[in-house]
Design an enzyme around this catalytic site. Sequence first.
Site, mmCIF file in Angstrom:
data_model
loop_
_atom_site.group_PDB
_atom_site.id
_atom_site.type_symbol
_atom_site.label_atom_id
_atom_site.label_comp_id
_atom_site.label_asym_id
_atom_site.label_seq_id
_atom_site.Cartn_x
_atom_site.Cartn_y
_atom_site.Cartn_z
ATOM 1 N N HIS B 123 5.733 14.150 26.735
ATOM 2 C CA HIS B 123 6.655 13.181 26.125
ATOM 3 C C HIS B 123 6.008 11.791 26.252
ATOM 4 O O HIS B 123 5.250 11.545 27.183
ATOM 5 C CB HIS B 123 7.967 13.243 26.911
ATOM 6 C CG HIS B 123 9.098 12.427 26.357
ATOM 7 N ND1 HIS B 123 9.199 11.071 26.548
ATOM 8 C CD2 HIS B 123 10.193 12.793 25.646
ATOM 9 C CE1 HIS B 123 10.317 10.631 25.972
ATOM 10 N NE2 HIS B 123 10.931 11.650 25.413
ATOM 11 N N ASP B 199 6.931 16.045 35.531
ATOM 12 C CA ASP B 199 8.030 15.558 34.700
ATOM 13 C C ASP B 199 9.010 16.722 34.522
ATOM 14 O O ASP B 199 8.755 17.656 33.769
ATOM 15 C CB ASP B 199 7.481 15.073 33.350
ATOM 16 C CG ASP B 199 8.604 14.715 32.368
ATOM 17 O OD1 ASP B 199 9.793 14.801 32.746
ATOM 18 O OD2 ASP B 199 8.276 14.369 31.211
ATOM 19 N N GLN B 202 13.100 18.187 31.323
ATOM 20 C CA GLN B 202 13.598 19.328 30.548
ATOM 21 C C GLN B 202 13.791 20.563 31.416
ATOM 22 O O GLN B 202 14.567 21.450 31.075
ATOM 23 C CB GLN B 202 12.616 19.664 29.408
ATOM 24 C CG GLN B 202 12.484 18.576 28.374
ATOM 25 C CD GLN B 202 13.728 18.430 27.509
ATOM 26 O OE1 GLN B 202 14.486 19.368 27.307
ATOM 27 N NE2 GLN B 202 13.947 17.231 27.000
ATOM 28 N N LYS B 225 20.734 14.840 30.858
ATOM 29 C CA LYS B 225 20.369 16.126 30.267
ATOM 30 C C LYS B 225 20.924 17.298 31.085
ATOM 31 O O LYS B 225 20.694 18.459 30.743
ATOM 32 C CB LYS B 225 18.851 16.251 30.164
ATOM 33 C CG LYS B 225 18.222 15.289 29.147
ATOM 34 C CD LYS B 225 16.772 15.610 28.943
ATOM 35 C CE LYS B 225 15.956 14.454 28.427
ATOM 36 N NZ LYS B 225 16.253 14.054 27.048
ATOM 37 N N CYS B 367 9.636 12.076 20.400
ATOM 38 C CA CYS B 367 8.889 11.244 21.347
ATOM 39 C C CYS B 367 7.666 11.983 21.888
ATOM 40 O O CYS B 367 7.365 11.910 23.086
ATOM 41 C CB CYS B 367 9.780 10.762 22.501
ATOM 42 S SG CYS B 367 11.163 9.781 21.931
#
Lengths: 147, 410
Positions: B123, B199, B202, B225, B367
């Site tokens: 991202h 990261d 997600q 999220k 993104c």
Amino acid sequence: MPGLEDLYREIILDHYRTPRNRGELAPPASKAEGHNPLCGDEIQVYIDVADGVVRDIKIGGQGCSISQSSASMMSAAVKGKSIDDIRNLVRRFKHMMSIEEEGNDSPIDESQSLGDLEALQGVVKFPVRIKCAVLSWNTLLDALNNA
Amino acid sequence: MSFDVALIKKDFPLLQRVINNKPLVYLDSANTSQKPRQVIDAMSHFMETSYAPINRSAYQLAAESTDAFEHARGLCRTFINAPRTNEIIFTKNATEALNLVAHSWGGANLHRGDVVVLTQMEHHANIVPWHMLAASHGIELRWVPLTDDGQLDLTNLDSLLKGAKAFSFTAMSNVLGTITPVQQLCAAAHAAGAIAIVDGCQYVPHNVTDVVAWGADFLTFSSHKMCGPSGIGVLWGREELLNAMPPFLGGGNMIADVRLDGFTCAELPAKFEAGTPPITEVIGLGAAISYLTAIGMSNIRQHEKETVTYALSALNDRYGNDITIHGPSDPEVRGATLSFKFKDVHPHDLSQVLDQSNICVRAGHHCAKPLMRLLGANATARASFYLYNSLDDVDALVNALEGAGDLFSL
């Protein structure tokens, strides 16, 4: 909710499937590039200006049906027109899209028909798509300013 | 407990909305998730009964507010199995958390010519901060390429990592849905002498997360999220690294002392939490973690694996060559996020048509422009599923796509 038929008028789909004035113009033609950073659409506008008139225009890039058809109709509408007429047309088109030029209260010349461009009127009912419709027009302004 | 998607859906007031006599089909949870009643109530209750400044003021209300806030920090620790509660840093979102690592750790530890390794599926939030360091510090970026089915191509990983100081990568791609082998990547980073930055934006909302089992050095994720409110994210880092890093933002709360000639930082976690944080949002994040934990993260992963398995076969069976679904075909290595190309309908037009059936999908570059270029697309449509999505939602998507192809006569 407005229906899809308000947005995807047949004339729009026609310009989308068969875009007019696709291609490039070699320098010294003026070129400008526009991006819609939210959806990834990009467009290139090439114009050949002589004696204050846009003699030729070509459109490159990729985008959705609204941005592509708007660019195609725009190219047909401005070819052969004077820069003054084109600036007025840009203002008029953006006015149709509910976008007003800040600090410019002078009347907009609406004497001439917008022709095919009228078909894009329905875009206003889909506010998120307005930026698709005006991308090529803003890019055209950049190309005029570069010329 | 057994996983009952119909019952879960009832927890989400917004998902009860009916527009033009049709139910809402929300397939944009990779973008942001909806909020259960439990989170909404917890935030309202907190504001109605206990809201006050934290970490200052001696009155009882302020003490209650601080306790509730710190309780939520503890819930975050447990949720990702972090060793220590003071390693949980609250940020604005995962983007800010990644910027914090890049600017604070990277700014202090990276010098001209130093190498940071990223992957081609990152991202922008895990790309641009490093580009900024390349501009300011002259660091070099290397990129782990992808295989044809959208997994990381690890063939040359060791040579890419050779001499690197950091390896920063996603645990799950927001475009392809690919779940990366985090433990293996962390081990490879460490073998090369690099730190491993994960990261988890997600991944964390959808799977069991264990930073110790991974062997990670940093993890970032975002509340909005994972059924929590927006405006709050988390950075977890190993205490030793966080202690050695300079502060990121300066101001109130992050200091032990301020003099005319300088300042002394507060201890963790306050050191990295300048200014009044989003207090109610932290309470909401805590409630979201409690909600997800009660359902069970492994149950959620299992549900999403079944959903994506069903979606992959339903879309491919119905549309064959008219649809291209990006990313791995094996549900074992992918989450329930599907980016796809449908005929030659532009994703923006596709999402407009789906919107007529109240189906919310994302259209755009997500993104992740370097990845989009790799896929040869300016944009894709993306349907992403979460714990509240049923197989009926998949069917709604599959059926509504039919109309899009017809409209554009493609």
